[in-house]
Design a protein around this motif. Structure first.
Motif, PDB file in Angstrom:
ATOM      1  N   LEU A   1      37.573  42.793  27.499  1.00 40.04           N
ATOM      2  CA  LEU A   1      38.059  41.914  28.512  1.00 40.04           C
ATOM      3  C   LEU A   1      37.680  42.253  30.042  1.00 40.04           C
ATOM      4  O   LEU A   1      37.824  41.825  31.180  1.00 40.04           O
ATOM      5  CB  LEU A   1      39.702  43.115  28.197  1.00 40.04           C
ATOM      6  N   LEU A   2      37.076  43.780  30.147  1.00 40.53           N
ATOM      7  CA  LEU A   2      36.798  44.727  31.139  1.00 40.53           C
ATOM      8  C   LEU A   2      35.837  43.400  31.629  1.00 40.53           C
ATOM      9  O   LEU A   2      35.342  42.712  32.753  1.00 40.53           O
ATOM     10  CB  LEU A   2      36.390  45.267  31.639  1.00 40.53           C
ATOM     11  N   ALA A   3      34.687  42.854  30.763  1.00 41.67           N
ATOM     12  CA  ALA A   3      33.536  41.516  30.849  1.00 41.67           C
ATOM     13  C   ALA A   3      33.806  40.747  31.015  1.00 41.67           C
ATOM     14  O   ALA A   3      33.574  39.841  32.417  1.00 41.67           O
ATOM     15  CB  ALA A   3      32.435  41.764  29.535  1.00 41.67           C
ATOM     16  N   GLU A   4      35.402  40.021  30.736  1.00 39.10           N
ATOM     17  CA  GLU A   4      35.685  39.073  31.786  1.00 39.10           C
ATOM     18  C   GLU A   4      36.477  39.309  32.688  1.00 39.10           C
ATOM     19  O   GLU A   4      36.501  37.901  33.898  1.00 39.10           O
ATOM     20  CB  GLU A   4      36.786  38.487  30.895  1.00 39.10           C
ATOM     21  N   LYS A   5      36.275  39.804  33.419  1.00 37.71           N
ATOM     22  CA  LYS A   5      36.623  40.466  34.778  1.00 37.71           C
ATOM     23  C   LYS A   5      36.222  40.649  35.708  1.00 37.71           C
ATOM     24  O   LYS A   5      35.609  40.490  37.095  1.00 37.71           O
ATOM     25  CB  LYS A   5      37.845  41.188  35.378  1.00 37.71           C
ATOM     26  N   GLY A   6      34.293  40.930  35.370  1.00 37.12           N
ATOM     27  CA  GLY A   6      33.180  40.891  35.778  1.00 37.12           C
ATOM     28  C   GLY A   6      32.676  41.969  36.118  1.00 37.12           C
ATOM     29  O   GLY A   6      31.942  42.736  36.481  1.00 37.12           O
ATOM     30  N   ILE A   7      33.547  43.376  34.716  1.00 38.54           N
ATOM     31  CA  ILE A   7      33.287  44.140  35.097  1.00 38.54           C
ATOM     32  C   ILE A   7      32.199  45.121  33.364  1.00 38.54           C
ATOM     33  O   ILE A   7      32.867  44.569  32.590  1.00 38.54           O
ATOM     34  CB  ILE A   7      34.289  45.741  35.264  1.00 38.54           C
ATOM     35  N   ALA A   8      30.685  45.153  33.712  1.00 35.44           N
ATOM     36  CA  ALA A   8      29.802  45.688  32.477  1.00 35.44           C
ATOM     37  C   ALA A   8      30.421  47.232  32.371  1.00 35.44           C
ATOM     38  O   ALA A   8      29.730  48.273  32.745  1.00 35.44           O
ATOM     39  CB  ALA A   8      28.455  45.127  32.418  1.00 35.44           C
ATOM     40  N   CYS A   9      30.728  47.256  31.187  1.00 36.23           N
ATOM     41  CA  CYS A   9      30.569  48.961  30.334  1.00 36.23           C
ATOM     42  C   CYS A   9      30.156  48.572  29.569  1.00 36.23           C
ATOM     43  O   CYS A   9      30.277  47.112  28.231  1.00 36.23           O
ATOM     44  CB  CYS A   9      32.047  49.556  30.963  1.00 36.23           C
TER      45      CYS A   9
END
Length: 347
Positions: A302-310
């Motif tokens: 979900l964070l990746a979909e918002k533009g954050i990679a972890c």
């Protein structure tokens, strides 16, 4: 990673700055296997002096510098003592067994920090049934420990114990400069405590490639031959070494910015319902545990979909790492996304 704008996967993802690229392109180079690359020699000499060690050896990676050191300090059927979270044990492809034919005695220190009281009972007696305890490895900072770091006051008694018991002491200094900035300790004092130190240049310091192994002149002479056997002999490596020199001259003190960014991310994560705990932040690594009913891999997606990679860091844990390619505006944006993310719980 298409669509990813804020990359918190690791501090290894950085790109060379304009100044670093200029230093690389203007480096004076030669054939380093012949000992003729003056920029490589400058980097090795610079770091050796920084840590008050006799000599250095430039290698492609921290895994290589660690494994060379372990091979220098052990014989087949010896045993290496380290924490169970140690990078040399968990993330170097079984290299201790493969390269050095040594076994490993694992300790369980809080956040990967081990003490003389933990080490001493695990040093084997001289007994035909036991491997020979020959080396202790510390990691600073501790990756799996959320960037926890040793102070010199914690290292000194470990050094004393190793001296008394006849063991060598090696430091996996993957993020040693993060530890130095956080503790205020001086690198000059490290040389008196360690037989070998691996210094990584491609993490917090932002160089594209490389680590330097530090030690005595005798140890480094041996290490050169092992590096060759490992396939780590490089030719015009000064282009890479120049990036390391630039990083040492320009990127050390700014590490405190990364630490502040990590603390800001930690503060935000503590406010959301999908996080149950966050490891105390000492440097630039943030590790958090997702609350019951949530999945770490789902949070990461979900964070990746918002533009954050972890990255997930276990079944219920996630790791974020700050670095020099992240601006304050990017961290502010990441915090906004974290606070407004609404993942679904799966009971």
């Amino acid at each position: 990673m298409i669509g990813i704008k804020i990359d918190l996967r690791s501090d290894t993802v950085t790109k060379p700055t304009a100044g670093m690229l200029e230093a690389m392109m203007t480096a004076k180079v030669g054939d380093d296997v012949f000992g003729e690359d003056e920029t490589v020699h400058q980097l090795e000499t610079k770091l050796a002096a920084t840590f008050n060690m006799e000599a250095g050896l430039f290698c492609p990676s921290g895994t290589m510098t660690n494994q060379i050191a372990i091979k220098c300090f052990t014989q087949p059927m010896d045993e290496v003592i380290c924490d169970q979270t140690a990078h040399v044990y968990r993330y170097e492809g079984g290299g201790i067994a493969y390269h050095s034919m040594a076994s490993v005695r694992l300790l369980n220190g809080p956040r990967g920090i081990i003490t003389p009281e933990m080490i001493e009972p695990e040093i084997n007696d001289d007994n035909i049934h036991y491997p020979n305890s020959s080396l202790v490895v510390l990691e600073n900072t501790v990756n799996k420990g959320g960037g926890a770091c040793y102070h010199l006051a914690q290292i000194e008694p470990i050094h004393t114990l190793c001296n008394i018991k006849g063991l060598k002491l090696h430091l996996d200094g993957a993020r040693i400069f993060n530890a130095l900035v956080a503790t205020g300790n001086s690198p000059k004092h490290y040389g008196q405590y360690f037989d070998g130190i691996s210094v990584c240049l491609s993490k917090g310091l932002g160089a594209p490639v490389g680590s330097v192994l530090l030690g005595s002149k005798e140890m480094i002479r041996k290490a050169v031959k092992i590096r060759k056997a490992f396939g780590g002999g490089m030719r015009q490596a000064g282009f890479l070494a120049a990036a390391g020199i630039y990083a040492l001259d320009h990127h050390v003190q700014r590490l405190s910015i990364d630490h502040d960014h990590a603390k800001s991310l930690s503060a935000a994560l503590k406010q959301v319902n999908y996080v149950v705990s966050v490891m105390p932040v000492a440097t630039n690594i943030v590790i958090f545990e997702v609350a019951a009913g949530f999945k770490a891999e789902n949070i990461v997606h979900l964070l990746a979909e918002k533009g954050i990679a972890c990255n997930t860091f276990g079944p219920a844990t996630v790791r974020m790492v700050t670095h020099l390619d992240l601006s304050s505006e990017m961290i502010d944006r990441a915090i906004e996304i974290i606070l407004h993310l609404h993942p679904s719980a799966h009971k």
